[in-house]
Structures are given as C-alpha cells and as structure tokens.
Scaffold this motif. Structure first.
Motif, mmCIF file in Angstrom:
data_model
loop_
_atom_site.group_PDB
_atom_site.id
_atom_site.type_symbol
_atom_site.label_atom_id
_atom_site.label_comp_id
_atom_site.label_asym_id
_atom_site.label_seq_id
_atom_site.Cartn_x
_atom_site.Cartn_y
_atom_site.Cartn_z
ATOM 1 N N ASN A 1 0.841 -1.194 0.000
ATOM 2 C CA ASN A 1 0.000 0.000 0.000
ATOM 3 C C ASN A 1 0.878 1.247 0.000
ATOM 4 O OD1 ASN A 1 -2.611 -1.469 0.468
ATOM 5 N ND2 ASN A 1 -1.538 -2.045 2.357
ATOM 6 N N ASP A 2 0.675 2.098 -0.992
ATOM 7 C CA ASP A 2 1.448 3.332 -1.135
ATOM 8 C C ASP A 2 0.556 4.511 -0.743
ATOM 9 O OD1 ASP A 2 3.054 5.453 -1.823
ATOM 10 O OD2 ASP A 2 3.750 4.533 -3.689
ATOM 11 N N PHE A 3 0.894 5.182 0.362
ATOM 12 C CA PHE A 3 0.088 6.291 0.857
ATOM 13 C C PHE A 3 0.695 7.655 0.513
ATOM 14 C CE2 PHE A 3 -1.292 2.750 3.464
ATOM 15 C CZ PHE A 3 -2.656 2.960 3.554
ATOM 16 N N ALA A 4 1.626 7.698 -0.392
ATOM 17 C CA ALA A 4 2.217 8.977 -0.786
ATOM 18 C C ALA A 4 1.137 9.881 -1.359
ATOM 19 C CB ALA A 4 3.322 8.746 -1.819
ATOM 20 N N GLY A 5 1.028 11.083 -0.820
ATOM 21 C CA GLY A 5 0.048 12.049 -1.304
ATOM 22 C C GLY A 5 -1.367 11.784 -0.868
ATOM 23 N N LYS A 6 -1.580 10.751 -0.026
ATOM 24 C CA LYS A 6 -2.924 10.429 0.448
ATOM 25 C C LYS A 6 -3.077 10.852 1.899
ATOM 26 C CE LYS A 6 -3.281 6.434 -2.627
ATOM 27 N NZ LYS A 6 -3.495 4.955 -2.698
ATOM 28 N N PRO A 7 -4.315 11.114 2.350
ATOM 29 C CA PRO A 7 -4.517 11.491 3.756
ATOM 30 C C PRO A 7 -4.043 10.387 4.693
ATOM 31 C CG PRO A 7 -6.491 11.905 2.452
ATOM 32 C CD PRO A 7 -5.564 11.118 1.582
ATOM 33 N N LYS A 8 -3.412 10.785 5.789
ATOM 34 C CA LYS A 8 -2.899 9.847 6.774
ATOM 35 C C LYS A 8 -3.847 9.772 7.964
ATOM 36 C CE LYS A 8 1.168 9.347 4.634
ATOM 37 N NZ LYS A 8 1.068 10.332 3.555
ATOM 38 N N SER A 9 -3.897 8.598 8.593
ATOM 39 C CA SER A 9 -4.674 8.424 9.814
ATOM 40 C C SER A 9 -3.729 8.380 11.000
ATOM 41 C CB SER A 9 -5.479 7.116 9.740
ATOM 42 O OG SER A 9 -4.601 6.001 9.756
ATOM 43 N N GLU A 10 -4.278 8.138 12.189
ATOM 44 C CA GLU A 10 -3.446 8.073 13.383
ATOM 45 C C GLU A 10 -2.441 6.932 13.302
ATOM 46 O OE1 GLU A 10 -5.826 7.892 16.856
ATOM 47 O OE2 GLU A 10 -6.755 9.850 16.552
ATOM 48 N N THR A 11 -2.805 5.853 12.630
ATOM 49 C CA THR A 11 -1.929 4.690 12.551
ATOM 50 C C THR A 11 -1.026 4.712 11.329
ATOM 51 O OG1 THR A 11 -3.684 3.449 11.445
ATOM 52 C CG2 THR A 11 -3.511 3.209 13.835
ATOM 53 N N ILE A 12 -1.294 5.619 10.396
ATOM 54 C CA ILE A 12 -0.500 5.707 9.170
ATOM 55 C C ILE A 12 0.302 7.000 9.211
ATOM 56 C CG2 ILE A 12 -0.563 5.865 6.661
ATOM 57 C CD1 ILE A 12 -1.375 3.153 7.700
ATOM 58 N N SER A 13 1.603 6.878 9.360
ATOM 59 C CA SER A 13 2.455 8.064 9.417
ATOM 60 C C SER A 13 3.432 8.127 8.253
ATOM 61 C CB SER A 13 3.241 8.088 10.737
ATOM 62 O OG SER A 13 4.034 6.922 10.868
ATOM 63 N N GLY A 14 3.741 6.982 7.657
ATOM 64 C CA GLY A 14 4.665 6.952 6.541
ATOM 65 C C GLY A 14 3.960 6.800 5.212
ATOM 66 N N ASP A 15 4.701 6.379 4.215
ATOM 67 C CA ASP A 15 4.161 6.294 2.857
ATOM 68 C C ASP A 15 3.928 4.863 2.401
ATOM 69 O OD1 ASP A 15 4.097 9.013 2.578
ATOM 70 O OD2 ASP A 15 6.037 9.142 1.557
ATOM 71 N N LEU A 16 4.826 3.944 2.729
ATOM 72 C CA LEU A 16 4.786 2.603 2.158
ATOM 73 C C LEU A 16 4.563 1.567 3.271
ATOM 74 C CD1 LEU A 16 5.114 1.735 -0.792
ATOM 75 C CD2 LEU A 16 7.476 1.096 -0.258
ATOM 76 N N TYR A 17 3.491 0.765 3.104
ATOM 77 C CA TYR A 17 3.157 -0.271 4.084
ATOM 78 C C TYR A 17 2.879 -1.579 3.345
ATOM 79 C CZ TYR A 17 2.666 3.365 7.626
ATOM 80 O OH TYR A 17 2.910 4.398 8.498
ATOM 81 N N VAL A 18 3.357 -2.653 3.918
ATOM 82 C CA VAL A 18 3.149 -3.976 3.336
ATOM 83 C C VAL A 18 2.252 -4.773 4.271
ATOM 84 C CG1 VAL A 18 4.231 -6.104 2.541
ATOM 85 C CG2 VAL A 18 5.409 -3.918 2.213
ATOM 86 N N ASP A 19 1.121 -5.237 3.746
ATOM 87 C CA ASP A 19 0.193 -6.082 4.504
ATOM 88 C C ASP A 19 0.522 -7.545 4.253
ATOM 89 O OD1 ASP A 19 -1.188 -3.946 5.556
ATOM 90 O OD2 ASP A 19 -2.808 -4.021 4.083
ATOM 91 N N LEU A 20 0.817 -8.265 5.334
ATOM 92 C CA LEU A 20 1.098 -9.692 5.254
ATOM 93 C C LEU A 20 -0.073 -10.424 5.889
ATOM 94 C CD1 LEU A 20 4.812 -9.558 6.494
ATOM 95 C CD2 LEU A 20 3.993 -9.429 4.130
ATOM 96 N N HIS A 21 -0.887 -11.073 5.056
ATOM 97 C CA HIS A 21 -2.065 -11.791 5.533
ATOM 98 C C HIS A 21 -1.686 -13.240 5.818
ATOM 99 C CE1 HIS A 21 -5.080 -8.642 4.430
ATOM 100 N NE2 HIS A 21 -4.125 -8.307 3.588
ATOM 101 N N TYR A 22 -1.995 -13.701 7.017
ATOM 102 C CA TYR A 22 -1.593 -15.049 7.402
ATOM 103 C C TYR A 22 -2.776 -16.003 7.521
ATOM 104 C CZ TYR A 22 3.231 -13.624 7.878
ATOM 105 O OH TYR A 22 4.490 -13.184 7.598
ATOM 106 N N HIS A 23 -3.533 -15.943 8.594
ATOM 107 C CA HIS A 23 -4.520 -16.984 8.843
ATOM 108 C C HIS A 23 -5.940 -16.429 8.884
ATOM 109 C CE1 HIS A 23 -1.094 -19.526 9.781
ATOM 110 N NE2 HIS A 23 -0.667 -18.586 10.585
ATOM 111 N N SER A 24 -6.203 -15.398 8.116
ATOM 112 C CA SER A 24 -7.529 -14.796 8.104
ATOM 113 C C SER A 24 -7.974 -14.637 6.669
ATOM 114 C CB SER A 24 -7.506 -13.437 8.817
ATOM 115 O OG SER A 24 -8.784 -12.871 8.889
ATOM 116 N N TYR A 25 -9.191 -14.148 6.477
ATOM 117 C CA TYR A 25 -9.672 -13.885 5.133
ATOM 118 C C TYR A 25 -8.993 -12.654 4.576
ATOM 119 C CZ TYR A 25 -13.506 -17.101 6.146
ATOM 120 O OH TYR A 25 -14.242 -18.207 6.463
ATOM 121 N N TYR A 26 -8.653 -12.700 3.312
ATOM 122 C CA TYR A 26 -8.108 -11.526 2.640
ATOM 123 C C TYR A 26 -9.247 -10.710 2.070
ATOM 124 C CZ TYR A 26 -5.814 -8.604 -0.832
ATOM 125 O OH TYR A 26 -5.395 -7.524 -1.590
#
Length: 246
Positions: free
Chosen positions: A219-244
C-alpha cells in the motif's frame, strides 16, 4: 459468543482477527503494536429477512495492549484477567490495552455509540493452531473486585463453570468468548528499499517468528490522507490466517 445489548450476535469472520503493526520505531518484539478487531451483526429469526447492513451491529477494537512475547505463538500466554491495580500508575499504565466499542442500531440511524471508558479484563484461554480463544469482560466500573468469580474457559480451552458466564452477563456491560485467528501483520517500509516485500518479510520473520504469508499487498500512501496509525508512505500487509479482503 457476545453478550451485549440483548441481541443474538453473529461474528463476522473476515473482519475479526488479531493484528500486529511494525512501524519505523519497532526494533524489538517488545515494541510491536498489537490490536484485536471483533465485528458483529445481529442474528436470529427476527433478522432472517433483513439485509445485514440494516441490522444492529457492534464493532470492538482492543488496542494498545503490550504482551511480553517473542513470537506470535506466544499470544496463547497473554493474560490480563487477574489485575492488581496497585501495580499500575500514570508512568507505568496497565498493559492490557483500551477497548473502543461502536454500537449501531438501525433504522433510526444515529451516529454509532462509542465507548472508550470501559474497565476491561481479558485473556487468551487457548490456542488451536493459528486460532486463539479470547475471553473478555468490560464495564464502566472497576472490575478488579469481581475477579474471584471463575472464568468460563479453563486454561486448556475446555468449558468451565456455566455459572460464571451468567455472572458476567449480569454484572458486565459486555462479555465475550470468541475463537479468532492471528490474521494480519502490517509493516512500514522505507520508500528507498530495494525490495519492500522482502524487507517486510524479513522483519516479520525476525521479530515474530513468522513464515510465508498467504497473501501480500503493498500500500502506497504517498500524497494520500494519513490516519493516526499511518504516518509513513509505504506499508506492506502480510495476511496469514484470516480472510483476505481487498
């Protein structure tokens, strides 16, 4: 099983899971930020022909808890049930986290009721592979005086005293026992990383003892509004044992 506002609640399995966050400040396993999401909609015969989005709903967000663990499997040892208030202070707050509850009751469509001042006790009672049995009681008063009442779930995950469940349903505003998966790790990655996915996998492996995920999303958040938990630009979601969920 959730006891709250007299409804028969159905757990939404795709949205309900244990999450871990690894941001730029996460250097050791003790720095990992954890949360638990539990999402419900009302069920039962009276709602059988009502679309889900028109039913009462409840979303529970248990966040900011600090378990002393070194691997995701160690979540089975998490226990914030027997609480001694004398051991906590403003400088060293209770590590069991905070509970945010959003309750929505159509058709009147008021804003969801938010409650963040619950006093809570909770624990993980058992682990079955990647599924963790969570027991939690919450109320707007101090629950520490009620903890002599036995838990409904025994340490091995077997059912305990049924009278305990009736006690908590009567005395606590909210009581639940659910089996939910360890589902998602979100890793903040440097934008100049040569391989963001491999960097995220390496951090998840070294800090939480994780292997290959079932699904990966960058997920690339460059130029997008940030939330309290999102402070940077690049985040990788690693889905393990739940529904995607895209």
């Amino acid at each position: 099983m959730l006891s709250f506002h007299q409804h028969h609640w159905l757990l939404r399995h795709g949205a309900s899971r244990i999450n871990a966050w690894l941001d730029s400040r996460t250097k050791t396993a003790a720095d990992v930020s954890w949360d638990i999401l539990l999402s419900y909609c009302a069920g039962g015969a009276q709602w059988r022909r009502v679309r889900e989005w028109k039913r009462p709903s409840a979303d529970l967000y248990l966040h900011n808890f600090r378990p002393d663990i070194r691997s995701w499997r160690d979540l089975e040892r998490v226990d914030f049930w027997q609480v001694d208030p004398a051991t906590t202070s403003e400088c060293d707050p209770w590590p069991g986290g905070d509970l945010l509850v959003e309750y929505h009751n159509p058709p009147f469509e008021p804003p969801p009721k938010r409650n963040v001042n619950f006093d809570i006790v909770w624990r993980v009672a058992a682990r079955d592979g990647a599924l963790f049995t969570v027991e939690l009681a919450a109320d707007e008063r101090d629950l520490s005086t009620l903890l002599d009442v036995p838990s409904l779930v025994l340490p091995d995950g077997a059912p305990g005293d049924e009278a305990a469940a009736e006690f908590w349903k009567d005395k606590a505003a909210l009581y639940l026992i659910e089996q939910i998966p360890f589902g998602l790790v979100t890793v903040q990655v440097s934008r100049n990383a040569r391989d963001p996915v491999q960097q995220a996998l390496g951090r998840a492996r070294s800090l939480l003892g994780l292997g290959e995920p079932e699904q990966i999303a960058v997920n690339d958040f460059a130029g997008k509004p940030k939330s309290e938990t999102i402070s940077g630009d690049l985040y990788v979601d690693l889905h393990y044992h739940s529904y995607y969920e895209n």
